[in-house]
Design an enzyme around this catalytic site. Structure first.
Site, PDB file in Angstrom:
ATOM      1  N   GLU A  18       0.935  -1.219   0.001  1.00  0.00           N
ATOM      2  CA  GLU A  18       0.106   0.089  -0.096  1.00  0.00           C
ATOM      3  C   GLU A  18       0.920   1.211  -0.104  1.00  0.00           C
ATOM      4  OE1 GLU A  18      -2.762  -3.139   0.885  1.00  0.00           O
ATOM      5  OE2 GLU A  18      -0.793  -2.708   1.766  1.00  0.00           O
ATOM      6  N   HIS A  71     -10.235  -5.666  10.028  1.00  0.00           N
ATOM      7  CA  HIS A  71     -11.128  -5.508   8.789  1.00  0.00           C
ATOM      8  C   HIS A  71     -12.659  -4.779   8.876  1.00  0.00           C
ATOM      9  CE1 HIS A  71      -8.136  -8.586   7.435  1.00  0.00           C
ATOM     10  NE2 HIS A  71      -8.608  -8.408   6.263  1.00  0.00           N
TER      11      HIS A  71
END
Length: 409
Positions: free
Chosen positions: A145, A214
């Site tokens: 990322e 998450h």
């Protein structure tokens, strides 16, 4: 661990903040301004282009009160376009359509992220894009990322308009340095020599037993970064309109999508439309209390509205949509009318969007309030995997009903 379990079992955080103070700070230069606040209007983007906006008020009622409300479709004719010409799309399809239209319109628009290419993205927002536009404009990246976010920001500096997808918004914490020190600041630190027209988007929010890592809500993380604009979509209609507006903006925009809203279906117009990035949406006009919300909590609120209306209450519901900056024009007019405010968010109580919104309302409209602002927020605990405990950590419709009854006494 005992402390965490005890916190999870507690009632969702409710706090009064009529004495909460904060200093206002400028967001960024080149922001767009609405020319009208009702009907069909236009706004001028920072690039100087005039963009048409179809501003629609919402007043939908929820069909029933359920404990675990997700995306129950509403039925008000003012906001639903089911009786009008158009086509039905799921929310992820609306995002895909908006992105597709912008890529066809502007060859400088490109997409990058993990599995965004031939796989079509983790939630299929980029489905079919690689075949249509090629691997250079739809770039599959490694699981890095910080690397591909930095790549996208650098591409924006050279004149491209990248759309960076985080497979999950929680993963973008790995790119926090690039987003804060580069994306938000380079326009300023370069003396205006560089524009950063980049869109950072992806799924987030509390899902169904996805676990703590998450189930992140990163609005509170990114709101303090100077130079970054934040919006949250909640319907297929505003998802497409906000996607197109974010891509056309010369400012870096973070578009928050909720993982549980991707399969929400709605009929949207066939003709092109672009929404104002800085404008809230009137979901339901009312007289007794203003309820400010966004993203998935919009549907929890509308589930509660059915019960409240049957009990004789007339709440006004506003989807703030623009998380930074706030649309204080729409919010302020509602506060002046109802004199009571309840904020419903999925963000954490401490340092969340609700806290910033409370400060803004207190600073600007305190004289119009007849009761302290009430903020219903998620628990300050990691989101549990167990479904029952997960539900305890976020605001449920029954709590909204109770808060309205108490503030209207």
């Amino acid at each position: 661990m005992a402390g965490i379990v005890q916190g999870i079992g507690a009632v969702t955080s409710v706090y009064s903040a009529n004495s909460f103070h904060s200093k206002k700070s400028p967001i960024f230069t080149g922001r767009s301004f609405s020319e009208e606040r009702k009907g069909r209007s236009s706004f001028v983007a920072s690039s100087g282009q005039k963009i048409s906006c179809d501003l629609r008020s919402n007043g939908k009622r929820a069909q029933q009160l359920i404990t675990n409300a997700v995306a129950a479709k509403q039925d008000n004719a003012a906001s639903s376009t089911s009786s009008k010409p158009g086509h039905e799309l799921l929310l992820f399809e609306a995002l895909c359509e908006g992105l597709d239209e912008e890529m066809a319109r502007d060859p400088s628009v490109c997409v990058m992220g993990e599995d965004v290419g031939h796989y079509g993205g983790s939630y299929k927002v980029t489905k079919g894009m690689a075949e249509k536009y090629g691997d250079l404009r739809v770039l599959d990246t490694p699981i890095a990322e910080n690397g591909f976010t930095g790549l996208g920001i650098g591409a924006a500096m050279t004149g491209l308009r990248p759309v960076i997808e985080g497979m999950n918004m929680g993963f973008l914490l790995l790119a926090f340095n690039q987003i804060s020190n580069n994306c938000g600041m380079l326009h300023y630190t370069s003396g205006g020599q560089f524009k950063i027209p980049v869109v950072i988007r992806g799924p987030g929010g509390v899902g169904r037993q996805l676990g703590a890592e998450h189930s992140q809500r990163l609005e509170s993380y990114f709101q303090s970064i100077p130079g970054i604009q934040m919006v949250a979509c909640s319907t297929p209609y505003n998802a497409k309109g906000l996607m197109k507006a974010a891509i056309r903006s010369d400012n870096p925009v973070i578009l928050f999508e909720h993982v549980l809203l991707y399969n929400l279906k709605e009929r949207i117009p066939d003709e092109e439309y672009v929404l104002n990035l800085e404008e809230a949406e009137m979901v339901r006009p009312g007289e007794h209390v203003t309820i400010l919300t966004y993203s998935r909590m919009r549907y929890h609120v509308m589930q509660a509205v059915k019960v409240l209306v049957n009990k004789g209450y007339d709440p006004e519901v506003i989807d703030i949509r623009s998380l930074k900056p706030f649309d204080l024009y729409t919010i302020g007019n509602s506060v002046k009318k109802t004199h009571r405010v309840i904020i419903v968010e999925e963000c954490m109580r401490t340092g969340g969007i609700g806290a910033s919104l409370t400060a803004a309302i207190t600073e600007n409209f305190n004289d119009y309030l007849d009761a302290p602002i009430v903020c219903l927020s998620s628990q300050d605990v990691p989101t549990p995997y167990a479904g029952v405990l997960e539900n305890f950590t976020i605001v449920q419709p029954a709590q909204i009903v109770t808060a309205v009854e108490q503030i209207c006494q």
